[in-house]
Scaffold this motif. Structure first.
Motif, PDB file in Angstrom:
ATOM      1  N   ILE A  77       0.852  -1.189   0.000  1.00 41.17           N
ATOM      2  CA  ILE A  77       0.000   0.000   0.000  1.00 41.17           C
ATOM      3  C   ILE A  77       0.889   1.241   0.000  1.00 41.17           C
ATOM      4  O   ILE A  77       1.712   1.409   0.893  1.00 41.17           O
ATOM      5  CB  ILE A  77      -0.921  -0.002   1.237  1.00 41.17           C
ATOM      6  N   ILE A 106      -3.894   6.488  -3.280  1.00 43.16           N
ATOM      7  CA  ILE A 106      -4.944   5.774  -2.558  1.00 43.16           C
ATOM      8  C   ILE A 106      -6.324   6.285  -2.983  1.00 43.16           C
ATOM      9  O   ILE A 106      -7.247   5.506  -3.209  1.00 43.16           O
ATOM     10  CB  ILE A 106      -4.734   5.934  -1.038  1.00 43.16           C
ATOM     11  N   ALA A 107      -6.453   7.603  -3.126  1.00 46.91           N
ATOM     12  CA  ALA A 107      -7.733   8.186  -3.534  1.00 46.91           C
ATOM     13  C   ALA A 107      -8.108   7.729  -4.940  1.00 46.91           C
ATOM     14  O   ALA A 107      -9.263   7.385  -5.205  1.00 46.91           O
ATOM     15  CB  ALA A 107      -7.665   9.704  -3.466  1.00 46.91           C
ATOM     16  N   VAL A 132      -7.208   4.983  -6.493  1.00 45.62           N
ATOM     17  CA  VAL A 132      -7.581   3.561  -6.457  1.00 45.62           C
ATOM     18  C   VAL A 132      -8.984   3.392  -5.877  1.00 45.62           C
ATOM     19  O   VAL A 132      -9.789   2.613  -6.392  1.00 45.62           O
ATOM     20  CB  VAL A 132      -6.543   2.763  -5.642  1.00 45.62           C
ATOM     21  N   LEU A 133      -9.297   4.139  -4.825  1.00 40.33           N
ATOM     22  CA  LEU A 133     -10.628   4.026  -4.227  1.00 40.33           C
ATOM     23  C   LEU A 133     -11.710   4.497  -5.197  1.00 40.33           C
ATOM     24  O   LEU A 133     -12.766   3.877  -5.301  1.00 40.33           O
ATOM     25  CB  LEU A 133     -10.690   4.862  -2.937  1.00 40.33           C
ATOM     26  N   ILE A 134     -11.434   5.582  -5.926  1.00 42.19           N
ATOM     27  CA  ILE A 134     -12.414   6.081  -6.899  1.00 42.19           C
ATOM     28  C   ILE A 134     -12.617   5.062  -8.017  1.00 42.19           C
ATOM     29  O   ILE A 134     -13.749   4.803  -8.443  1.00 42.19           O
ATOM     30  CB  ILE A 134     -11.952   7.436  -7.460  1.00 42.19           C
ATOM     31  N   LEU A 147     -12.204   1.796  -7.837  1.00 41.60           N
ATOM     32  CA  LEU A 147     -12.965   0.661  -7.307  1.00 41.60           C
ATOM     33  C   LEU A 147     -14.441   1.017  -7.161  1.00 41.60           C
ATOM     34  O   LEU A 147     -15.310   0.206  -7.469  1.00 41.60           O
ATOM     35  CB  LEU A 147     -12.386   0.249  -5.946  1.00 41.60           C
ATOM     36  N   ALA A 148     -14.731   2.234  -6.723  1.00 43.63           N
ATOM     37  CA  ALA A 148     -16.124   2.656  -6.575  1.00 43.63           C
ATOM     38  C   ALA A 148     -16.810   2.705  -7.937  1.00 43.63           C
ATOM     39  O   ALA A 148     -17.956   2.277  -8.081  1.00 43.63           O
ATOM     40  CB  ALA A 148     -16.196   4.018  -5.889  1.00 43.63           C
TER      41      ALA A 148
END
Length: 43
Positions: free
Chosen positions: A5, A12-13, A15-17, A19-20
């Motif tokens: 990570i 990180i942001a 990757v999260l976006i 995935l969402a």
């Protein structure tokens, strides 16, 4: 596992976006296919 990570909050942001977006597009496609099947049955 934790070493993979990155510490960069921007990565990180992103990757999260991503995935969402994948998750919501999956839900949207699944709902569309289910409604299409219901419509084809002549409900």
């Amino acid at each position: 596992m934790l070493e993979l990570i990155p510490d960069d909050p921007v990565i990180i942001a992103i990757v999260l976006i991503l995935l969402a977006l994948i998750f919501f597009s999956y839900l949207l496609l699944r709902r569309t296919v289910l409604e299409f099947r219901e419509g084809m049955r002549g409900k």
